[in-house]
Design an enzyme around this catalytic site. Structure first.
Site, PDB file in Angstrom:
ATOM      1  N   GLU A 114       0.779  -1.221  -0.005  1.00 23.59           N
ATOM      2  CA  GLU A 114       0.078   0.043  -0.027  1.00 23.59           C
ATOM      3  C   GLU A 114       0.910   1.253  -0.245  1.00 23.59           C
ATOM      4  O   GLU A 114       0.706   2.268   1.088  1.00 23.59           O
ATOM      5  CB  GLU A 114      -1.081   0.176   1.323  1.00 23.59           C
ATOM      6  CG  GLU A 114      -2.019  -1.271   1.191  1.00 23.59           C
ATOM      7  CD  GLU A 114      -3.078  -1.081   2.150  1.00 23.59           C
ATOM      8  OE1 GLU A 114      -2.605  -0.441   3.087  1.00 23.59           O
ATOM      9  OE2 GLU A 114      -4.146  -1.615   1.919  1.00 23.59           O
ATOM     10  N   GLU A 122      -5.751  -7.756  -1.693  1.00 25.92           N
ATOM     11  CA  GLU A 122      -6.374  -7.802  -0.192  1.00 25.92           C
ATOM     12  C   GLU A 122      -7.869  -7.155  -0.424  1.00 25.92           C
ATOM     13  O   GLU A 122      -8.172  -6.492  -1.305  1.00 25.92           O
ATOM     14  CB  GLU A 122      -5.597  -6.670   0.430  1.00 25.92           C
ATOM     15  CG  GLU A 122      -4.430  -7.089   1.201  1.00 25.92           C
ATOM     16  CD  GLU A 122      -4.170  -5.966   2.216  1.00 25.92           C
ATOM     17  OE1 GLU A 122      -4.841  -5.464   3.036  1.00 25.92           O
ATOM     18  OE2 GLU A 122      -2.888  -5.837   2.341  1.00 25.92           O
TER      19      GLU A 122
HETATM   20  C1  BG6 Z   1      -4.711  -3.142   4.695  1.00 26.53           C
HETATM   21  C2  BG6 Z   1      -3.433  -3.590   5.164  1.00 26.53           C
HETATM   22  O1  BG6 Z   1      -4.556  -1.646   4.769  1.00 26.53           O
HETATM   23  O2  BG6 Z   1      -5.860  -3.342   5.426  1.00 26.53           O
HETATM   24  C3  BG6 Z   1      -3.295  -5.008   6.132  1.00 26.53           C
HETATM   25  O3  BG6 Z   1      -2.336  -3.794   4.224  1.00 26.53           O
HETATM   26  C4  BG6 Z   1      -4.443  -4.657   6.977  1.00 26.53           C
HETATM   27  O4  BG6 Z   1      -2.177  -5.114   6.825  1.00 26.53           O
HETATM   28  C5  BG6 Z   1      -5.933  -4.549   6.184  1.00 26.53           C
HETATM   29  O5  BG6 Z   1      -4.530  -5.759   8.100  1.00 26.53           O
HETATM   30  C6  BG6 Z   1      -7.066  -4.556   6.975  1.00 26.53           C
HETATM   31  O6  BG6 Z   1      -7.026  -3.502   7.860  1.00 26.53           O
HETATM   32  P1  BG6 Z   1      -7.223  -3.701   9.327  1.00 26.53           P
HETATM   33  O7  BG6 Z   1      -6.935  -2.343  10.039  1.00 26.53           O
HETATM   34  O8  BG6 Z   1      -8.647  -3.965   9.621  1.00 26.53           O
HETATM   35  O9  BG6 Z   1      -6.469  -4.717   9.798  1.00 26.53           O
END
Ligand code: BG6
Length: 477
Positions: free
Chosen positions: A182, A376
């Site tokens: 990111e 993701e």
């Molecule tokens: C992304 C990151 O922004 O979102 C991850 O790359 C992160 O590391 C994921 O876990 C989800 O966000 P969160 O804050 O719910 O864990």
């Protein structure tokens, strides 16, 4: 009727070392950023602050990343569960501080290297292709404290050494690599991606873009080296992507949305994919008093080290307008904006917008015409374990199904989409809130915010659903 995904589509799941490994201080690992981030809601407040205090009173907080979900010891069991779901790929990261505990050593830590050898061997044993993020929010603490993180050009040199070490070691085991997780989220929370906490709001942009420039150079050097050292390597960038919608059709708001999208979504991508700073950067830098120190040869390096594919995270879209009140603001994954009246939000206030994923895929492909991978996507939710031990997470299945449907539409639109790894395929520690209770997984882990739990793994309803999705190559949703 679902449209088809290409043959060989890379279905899988994604995690990051600091959020699941645990093994704190084991195997010669040094401290990294996540080791000093407290768990619970305090994390987000501290992350957003300027001048993060690394010497905070540690007795007041818990540190869940120290234990993670103990993947460090349980990776065989976890990989067997991924294999049972039929994963074709598994996105993971290497913890830099396992390989170079402080970050600036000349020689790597053999125990750390051996750990990832075991993980990659286990994945290959099950026919799972590793997809490895080189830097995922886990800068070695020493580099943060002694060097001021990525603001300091010296980190390019340290990163070079780290990259050369892992490329050389794993060249026969890992073909797919991502450089910085990111990367474009950095200006919002520099501590996570760039390893420094801005001294003040006035210095935030200058320091962030200088840090990003160093990462662009480091990433391009990694791409060039990877192509040289690893035959058939595919090296991608990793963006946090959120299409920016104008709140209404007022032209000034539409213009604002376009500007926000240019800076947030495209500036980093343009550098890493096209190999040059985009035309709009000049005015933006000038108006925000950003003056980059670009050394001789940097721009050539960036031009020569463009990525092979684009990977991105997609959780939500963003809606924006020029003038907004605090009451109108929404919550999001590093992303600001106002609430969208057409969308529902998750328990953490992240707006759910599957069509936004199709829009994102078309925007990215339209701009770059390079293969795309969604690395993701997922729903952070509270799960309840029933008396019989099952977790009926239909809400998660609904979320994932609706997003996969939109991916299929994008493929039909002509987008070259090569893979999908949903986030947190096994429950882990949340990055922004440091909670265990914000669960994303197909696999439930018995571990809780108060530190209790057996760490036992069990299959949620979504586990069986995803298995069927993969075996039918996205036909059965
Ligand atoms: C992304 C990151 O922004 O979102 C991850 O790359 C992160 O590391 C994921 O876990 C989800 O966000 P969160 O804050 O719910 O864990």
């Amino acid at each position: 009727m679902t449209k088809g995904f290409p043959k060989g589509f890379l279905w899988g799941g994604a995690t990051a070392a600091n959020q699941l490994e645990g093994g704190y201080g084991e195997g010669g690992k040094g401290l990294n950023l996540a080791d000093v981030l407290p768990g619970g809601k305090a994390r987000l407040e501290l992350l957003g602050q300027t001048g993060f205090d690394f010497e905070i009173d540690k007795s007041k907080y818990s540190y869940p990343n120290h234990e993670g979900i103990d993947f460090y010891h349980r990776y065989k069991e976890d990989i067997a569960l991924f294999a049972e779901m039929g994963f074709k790929t598994y996105r993971m990261s290497i913890a830099w501080s396992r390989i170079f505990p402080k970050g600036d050593e000349l020689e790597p830590n053999e125990e750390g290297l051996a750990f990832y050898d075991r993980v990659f061997d286990e994945l290959h044993k099950h026919g799972i292709e590793p997809l490895v993020t080189i830097a995922h929010y886990e800068t070695p603490l020493h580099l943060i404290k002694e060097y001021g993180g990525w603001r300091n050009r010296k980190l390019v040199e340290f990163f070079d050494r780290y990259v050369e070490t892992i490329f050389t070691r794993y060249k026969d085991k890992v073909k797919y690599w991502l450089t910085f997780n990111e990367i474009n989220g950095a200006t919002h929370m520099p501590l996570l991606g760039l390893g420094f906490s801005p001294e003040s709001e006035e210095t935030r942009l200058q320091d962030s873009f200088q840090g990003l420039h160093h990462q662009f150079v480091a990433s391009a050097r990694a791409v060039k080296l990877g192509h040289k050292l690893i035959s058939g390597s595919q090296i991608g960038c990793m963006l946090i992507y959120a299409p920016v919608y104008s709140y209404d059709s007022k032209p000034e708001n539409v213009m604002h949305a376009q500007e926000e999208s240019n800076i947030f979504n495209y500036l980093c991508g343009d550098v890493q994919v096209r190999g040059e700073y985009p035309y709009f950067a000049k005015r933006y830098f000038k108006e925000n008093n950003v003056e980059l120190n670009i050394q001789e040869g940097d721009l050539e390096t960036i031009k020569e080290g463009t990525v092979d594919f684009i990977s991105f995270s997609y959780y939500m879209s963003r809606t924006d307008k020029l003038e907004k009140t605090p009451e109108e603001m929404g919550h999001g994954n590093l992303i600001g904006g106002v609430k969208n009246p057409f969308l529902q939000a998750s328990d953490w206030g992240w707006e759910i917008d599957p069509v936004g994923l199709r829009i994102s895929l078309n925007e990215l492909y339209g701009r770059y015409q390079k293969p795309l991978m969604v690395v993701e996507n997922g729903l952070g939710a509270y799960d309840e374990v029933e008396e019989d031990g099952s977790v009926k997470d239909d809400y998660r299945i609904d979320y994932l199904r609706s997003h996969i449907e939109q991916m299929a539409e994008a493929v039909e639109d002509g987008v070259d989409l090569i893979g999908y790894t949903s986030w947190g395929c096994i429950d882990l520690v949340s990055a922004s809130s440091g909670q265990y209770s914000k669960r994303y997984g197909f696999i439930y882990v018995d571990k809780h915010d108060d530190g209790s739990g057996t760490m036992e793994r069990s299959r949620k309803k979504s586990f069986f659903w995803y298995k069927d999705v993969i075996s039918s190559n996205g036909e059965n949703l």
